[in-house]
Enzyme design. Structure first.
Site, PDB file in Angstrom:
ATOM      1  CG  HIS A 202       1.047  -1.116  12.132  1.00  0.00           C
ATOM      2  ND1 HIS A 202       1.716   0.069  12.329  1.00  0.00           N
ATOM      3  CD2 HIS A 202       1.211  -1.424  10.820  1.00  0.00           C
ATOM      4  CE1 HIS A 202       2.255   0.457  11.181  1.00  0.00           C
ATOM      5  NE2 HIS A 202       1.968  -0.419  10.259  1.00  0.00           N
TER       6      HIS A 202
ATOM      7  NE  ARG B 158       5.941   6.207   7.242  1.00  0.00           N
ATOM      8  CZ  ARG B 158       5.061   7.092   6.806  1.00  0.00           C
ATOM      9  NH1 ARG B 158       5.452   8.089   6.058  1.00  0.00           N
ATOM     10  NH2 ARG B 158       3.789   6.992   7.117  1.00  0.00           N
TER      11      ARG B 158
ATOM     12  CB  SER C 168       2.564   4.948   9.730  1.00  0.00           C
ATOM     13  OG  SER C 168       3.443   4.870   8.644  1.00  0.00           O
TER      14      SER C 168
ATOM     15  CE  LYS D  75      -1.654  -1.154   4.176  1.00  0.00           C
ATOM     16  NZ  LYS D  75      -0.606  -2.015   4.786  1.00  0.00           N
TER      17      LYS D  75
ATOM     18  CD  GLU E  95       1.818  -6.245   8.777  1.00  0.00           C
ATOM     19  OE1 GLU E  95       1.388  -5.095   9.047  1.00  0.00           O
ATOM     20  OE2 GLU E  95       1.170  -7.275   8.983  1.00  0.00           O
ATOM     21  N   PRO E  96       7.198  -3.635   6.915  1.00  0.00           N
ATOM     22  CG  PRO E  96       9.384  -3.993   6.174  1.00  0.00           C
ATOM     23  CD  PRO E  96       8.216  -4.701   6.806  1.00  0.00           C
TER      24      PRO E  96
END
Lengths: 456, 456
Positions: free
Chosen positions: A238, A318, A241, A108, A315-316
């Protein structure tokens, strides 16, 4: 620790919310020095060539490179320079500092085929949020969807779940009871991963309002998995971000261990921990670097999750996408503001460039991004490499607009800039995360040109 | 009135800003009763059939129609119902109330091929903001680009200007001196229309920060047109989108007349007035209807701009697109919030639907839209036509999220709704303006299904 094993929903709701242990920064963490060479990308040239990437010697400055490209470029569209060697170097760094954690690239963030291909070739997997993303990852993986895709959207359309199952995907995240019943109906053999809420107060983008099971609800969710005979396999979280404190990871990992223990009391032997995203792509003041986060969690993971029993993934997004992309725009229109008094508020010049908030700069609205400085190139003069041709003369208050007919399409107001001319270039490094990914074609404008490079 | 004819830039900058006359509402405006039948669309059936539109009898309620469509629909994607007869009726109304003003549909509002085709077939033109929009309009017009396209983005890429010229477009708006020099270089035979700033304090979306020449600068701009030997043809303005006072139009038209007079003093005989956009697509409390705006300006236009000398056009977007589209979504995931105390703040239920702020609901961020109420359909019960199956029972505080993994993707928080179930439908009428137009494919989600209908 949660002591109750009740499966009674009402009891679960009323029990006091357990609180995971809190941590302070451990400044005495031992320094870790990787043995591998994290800079040498020569063995990945075949990958770069797949995308027709041009070689650029490392001595060449970004500004000089952009100048040369703009002189050659005939189209007037904005474009991206995509440095594929940066993606490779990020992967080398990841493997060195978190060798036990397999990165599943969060598509994404930037569904770039080139980033995806490098991640795939270097052994990573994919975090997919929809049928479309699963389809894109499956095209690359050619049959390893079971091990290298996680369907990590806790709230899923049933048709997307059936598609994932049909494509051989196995891992899927869930965070509420309704979703468990959907899994039972549409994907009963899935490897279920419960996503828990953790303290995301240390992050720019906080997800806990939308996703994640409260720790106090986990006992109930695990019992529902048991009742429905689901294949509960792991726990994910998570931290949000843009995380600005590595302690958020430490706390979340400890919480996850507690939910592992809850599951064990229900007879589940969990084998997967997913530590989510939040890993930065560049080093920013006041935020931990990737290396600081890795150093804070590497030993803790081994301590709490035995190597021979638990697989660990992350789940990197960026982390891979951000620094690889530089957006290059140019000024195609300009307006000098005729102030009645020079001291009047407002900008002296309005500039209009060929990308805006409906395109790549959607990050200003959606990703809490801010444009703090703007780099410009005077295209009228001969270019001196090295420092580049710095524009001299007074700096004036300037406003930069995007190309559409909407006044909302404003990138930055009142920033100090030298007087720029039509055709001059503005460029934005570290612009690969959550930019093109959510770009629209409003007014017919959309930045789609990618110029691939690699550096030694 | 501006008395000076100086072409000296410094003088133009220092002169006192002239103020256009101000007006109050003229409540004694005579009532206008159109003679044409504005409801009969039977002669446009061929147009509806071009898009495979289904006939729906006018007695059928929207809710009942949606229920039937959702029962039949196998895909789980959100979709739009597009009522083409509404577009035709809007055009009939326009022609009746503003017969002298040719509408040039603002494609940016919703580049729907069906809306564009109806506008074209019924004699309208197109307001284009870019090369891409000119290309789409030219496909339909087949050779009348000179008269039926206006390139109405005051700040243009040179390559787009050359494309427009090559496509036979003639009319183009300009609002600053740099742009006039660009016109001279790339499109010297263009029909130049100067866009002026008007008072947009009466509108939701105000454009004057980004576009429009100040009246005090017009004398200078006209003199530059004279020096460059440009074909200055007309004046345009835009009162802003979502205008809530028809007096804004009256004032702007009067200002435009003053700039006509300035141009005449420089020897230009202007032949075009473009009264821009800002015409509402639906009637909203506290805002004038299209009919009220039309009644306020119809006679004034004839009074200030002689019929045999000046052509008048407008740039409506919302007016055609808004009411024609209804967005239909459904709930695919749900979370019951386990409150420690029932009085706790926050919602009792979180619902997740298959369109969000990265797709059609981008209007929440970009178009100042607000979701004040949500219409739902309980899909588990037999449907009674008429009032529909109203959900009874208590209403609870509810939050509605879009489908992506981002917590920013929230449509409305804390709205009162009955307890809804997975599969229940939420729908949003009057959702055609500035929705799909700026939709992205973030996370792989995008609403693209259009179900065309027409009603007698």
């Amino acid at each position: 620790m949660i002591g109750t094993q009740t499966t009674d929903k009402q009891n679960a709701m009323n029990e006091t919310s357990p609180v995971c242990k809190t941590f302070n920064k451990n400044d005495s963490a031992k320094e870790f020095v990787p043995t591998a060479n994290l800079d040498d990308v020569s063995e990945y040239q075949d990958l770069f060539e797949e995308f027709g990437a041009s070689f650029v010697p490392k001595e060449k400055s970004l500004k000089s490179l952009i100048h040369d490209m703009c002189v050659e470029e005939e189209s007037e569209d904005a474009f991206y320079i995509v440095d594929l060697s940066k993606v490779v170097r990020q992967m080398l760094q990841w493997k060195a500092y978190l060798p036990r954690v397999t990165p599943f690239y969060a598509i994404k963030c930037n569904p770039s085929p080139a980033i995806m291909r490098i991640v795939e070739a270097m052994g990573g997997g994919f975090d997919c949020a929809s049928k479309q993303e699963i389809g894109a990852a499956a095209l690359l993986l050619k049959g390893e969807n079971d091990k290298r895709i996680i369907y990590a959207n806790p709230c899923k359309l049933p048709s997307h779940m059936r598609y994932a199952r049909g494509a051989g995907v196995e891992m899927v995240t869930v965070d509420n009871e309704d979703e468990l019943h959907k899994i039972k109906k549409h994907w009963p053999d899935a490897k279920v991963i419960i996503r828990i809420v953790t303290d995301d107060s240390h992050s720019v983008c906080r997800f806990s309002s939308k996703f994640g099971a409260q720790i106090k609800d986990c006992n109930h969710l695990v019992s529902v998995c048991r009742e429905l005979d689901l294949n509960l396999t792991g726990i994910s979280f998570h931290v949000g971000s843009g995380c600005f404190n590595e302690i958020a990871f430490v706390q979340a990992i400890t919480c996850a261990r507690e939910v592992f223990d809850i599951a064990e009391r229900h007879g589940f032997k969990l084998s997967l921990l997913d530590i989510g995203g939040g890993f930065p792509g560049i080093t920013e003041e006041g935020k931990p670097s990737f290396i600081q986060i890795a150093n804070a969690i590497r030993d803790l993971l081994d301590e709490l999750f035995p190597v021979d029993q638990v697989q660990i993934i992350a789940e990197p997004g960026r982390y891979y996408a951000c620094a690889s992309h530089t957006l290059v725009t140019h000024i195609f229109a300009r307006r000098k503001v005729h102030k009645i008094n020079p001291e009047d508020d407002g900008s002296d010049y309005l500039y209009y460039i060929n990308d805006g908030v409906y395109q790549s700069f959607n990050c200003l609205l959606f990703d809490h991004a801010e444009i703090k400085s703007v780099r410009s190139i005077d295209m009228s003069e001969d270019f001196e490499d090295g420092t580049g041709n710095e524009q001299t003369g007074p700096k004036l208050k300037s406003t930069i607009f995007g190309p559409t007919c909407d006044s909302m399409d404003c990138i930055v107001k009142g920033i100090d800039l030298p007087v720029l001319d039509l055709g001059d270039v503005l460029y934005f490094p570290d612009f690969g995360a959550y930019t093109v990914a959510a770009s629209s074609a409003f007014n017919g404008f959309k930045t789609v040109i990618m110029k691939y490079i690699w550096k030694n």
